[in-house]
Scaffold this active site. Structure first.
Site, mmCIF file in Angstrom:
data_model
loop_
_atom_site.group_PDB
_atom_site.id
_atom_site.type_symbol
_atom_site.label_atom_id
_atom_site.label_comp_id
_atom_site.label_asym_id
_atom_site.label_seq_id
_atom_site.Cartn_x
_atom_site.Cartn_y
_atom_site.Cartn_z
ATOM 1 N N TRP A 100 30.804 -17.446 -2.543
ATOM 2 C CA TRP A 100 32.174 -17.370 -2.013
ATOM 3 C C TRP A 100 33.167 -17.871 -3.039
ATOM 4 C CZ3 TRP A 100 31.977 -13.936 1.358
ATOM 5 C CH2 TRP A 100 30.981 -13.888 2.345
ATOM 6 N N ASP A 167 38.908 -23.614 0.281
ATOM 7 C CA ASP A 167 38.293 -22.751 1.280
ATOM 8 C C ASP A 167 37.404 -23.630 2.152
ATOM 9 O OD1 ASP A 167 36.742 -21.015 2.767
ATOM 10 O OD2 ASP A 167 36.022 -19.827 1.060
ATOM 11 N N LYS A 191 32.974 -19.609 11.668
ATOM 12 C CA LYS A 191 31.911 -20.553 11.362
ATOM 13 C C LYS A 191 31.987 -21.775 12.279
ATOM 14 C CE LYS A 191 30.898 -17.822 7.905
ATOM 15 N NZ LYS A 191 31.589 -17.866 6.629
HETATM 16 C C1 LIG Z 1 31.835 -16.843 5.465
HETATM 17 C C2 LIG Z 1 32.627 -17.399 4.356
HETATM 18 C C3 LIG Z 1 33.600 -16.644 3.686
HETATM 19 C C4 LIG Z 1 33.885 -15.196 4.037
HETATM 20 O O1 LIG Z 1 34.601 -15.158 5.203
HETATM 21 P P1 LIG Z 1 35.158 -13.792 5.828
HETATM 22 O O2 LIG Z 1 35.922 -14.308 7.000
HETATM 23 O O3 LIG Z 1 33.987 -12.948 6.175
HETATM 24 O O4 LIG Z 1 36.039 -13.152 4.820
HETATM 25 C C5 LIG Z 1 34.323 -17.248 2.682
HETATM 26 N N1 LIG Z 1 34.101 -18.532 2.332
HETATM 27 C C6 LIG Z 1 33.165 -19.283 2.942
HETATM 28 C C7 LIG Z 1 32.971 -20.697 2.521
HETATM 29 C C8 LIG Z 1 32.396 -18.742 3.974
HETATM 30 O O5 LIG Z 1 31.470 -19.493 4.587
#
Ligand SMILES: *Cc1c(COP(=O)(O)O)cnc(C)c1O
Length: 355
Positions: A100, A167, A191
């Site tokens: 990511w 993020d 998540k």
């Molecule tokens: C799942 C995840 C993403 C991607 O998220 P989307 O909502 O599918 O774009 C990005 N960063 C992290 C840390 C993630 O766990």
């Protein structure tokens, strides 16, 4: 009872599912479904306001930050961040701790210059680089606080004086953070916060409009902030369910309380991984995530056998991501210690049966 260890979309509290399902039939005794009401209706305005208020309360968000509910997932934020705060000719510093993080850096490189200041790709991202120096001439620094795939977590913000973007898709609301340390926090909801379809962005107002780039309005934080997340039709149902989940968290006592539960849950599971000779953790001890617990076994045959046992015990979603292999137990806020203990029971049963 199914024990859902899925990495995302993932478990939410049963109460939240019940309330959400009721609202699909009749929302707030309006005689209408949450799925058919106008996003401009009073009832839904209340929902967005309450969701924002809950985010502000639960994370103690300072006044000078906007709280936005956008779409496009964390992936859209990979692109929106540089469009909004990376000026022409400027550069951005990225810490590469996994897939990511590196996708975020790649998107930023489509917009401007990116410097990868450190990477743990040499050991398949099983640790977090330490002692990093963030260049002070970069426009901002970006990192991923929890590496969902590899099971590592960055608990302390790396030292830097430049604007910091994080993020937090997979660890937001799992532990106490100091929002004032960051300039932008973003998180896809699916998540730990709600269902897929909505993305939380917390952005410091002084950063709005600082890139001086001509960008489409739909990607402009200022436009969304001005319109209070109603620039276009928002993800009505996803925001509603997120609001219910944040209500649930608040009623539980908030982030301080859930953090203590999360510490106990993670420790309990890691203790068994370290004790049981059939299992091995993959992440560096000091970087072990409290949200995604990654572990392997000695052979693929053993892993196949344990996966089969796990399925029989209703342990769902523990197969590891293909880039790590083995297993990944995602133990987000809504997953109870009962489910942790069910997984541990299966691990012990496997040990007994294979001695
Ligand atoms: C799942 C995840 C993403 C991607 O998220 P989307 O909502 O599918 O774009 C990005 N960063 C992290 C840390 C993630 O766990």
């Amino acid at each position: 009872m199914k024990h859902n260890f899925g990495a995302g979309p993932s478990i939410l509290p049963k109460e939240v599912f019940q309330e959400a399902s009721q609202a699909v039939i009749d929302f707030n005794n309006t005689g209408l479904s949450i799925l058919e009401i106008s996003h401009r209706s009073k009832d839904f305005e209340q929902v967005v306001m309450e969701a924002e208020t809950l985010v502000r309360e639960l994370l103690s968000v300072p006044e000078d930050y906007s709280v936005l509910f956008l779409q496009g997932g964390a992936t859209q934020q990979f692109a929106m961040v540089p469009m909004n705060i990376l000026p022409e000719g400027g550069k951005a510093a990225y810490l590469d701790t996994g897939v990511w993080a590196s996708k975020a850096a790649k998107e930023a490189a489509n917009v401007g210059t990116v410097e990868i200041i450190a990477s743990s790709s040499d050991k398949n991202y099983s640790y977090v680089p330490k002692g990093i120096t963030v260049p002070s001439d970069a426009s901002y620094f970006h990192y991923t606080s929890n590496n969902t795939i590899y099971g590592t977590e960055v608990y302390e913000k790396p030292n830097t004086s430049i604007p910091t973007v994080v993020d937090m898709s997979s660890d937001i609301f799992s532990r106490v953070i100091n929002v004032a340390e960051y300039d932008i926090i973003y998180a896809g909801a699916q998540k730990n916060m709600g269902p897929a379809g909505v993305t939380l962005v917390i952005v410091k107002n002084s950063l709005l409009g600082t890139s001086n780039r001509k960008i489409p309005a739909i990607f402009d934080y200022s436009a969304h902030a001005k319109a209070k997340s109603m620039f276009n039709t928002p993800a009505v149902f996803s925001i509603y369910v997120t609001m219910l989940n944040l209500r649930w968290l608040k009623a539980k006592g908030g982030v301080e309380v859930i953090e203590q539960e999360n510490i106990v849950k993670a420790r309990t599971l890691y203790d068994e991984i370290d004790r049981n000779p059939f299992f091995k953790g993959t992440a560096a001890l000091e970087d072990r995530s409290r949200m995604n617990v990654t572990f392997v076994m000695d052979s693929e045959e053993q892993e196949a056998a344990f996966l089969k046992l796990a399925n029989h015990r209703d342990l769902i979603g523990i197969k590891g991501h293909r880039s790590v292999g083995g297993f990944r137990a995602s133990i987000y806020n809504a997953l109870s210690i009962t489910s942790i203990n069910a997984l541990i029971d299966a691990m012990r049963e496997f040990e007994e049966g294979n001695k």
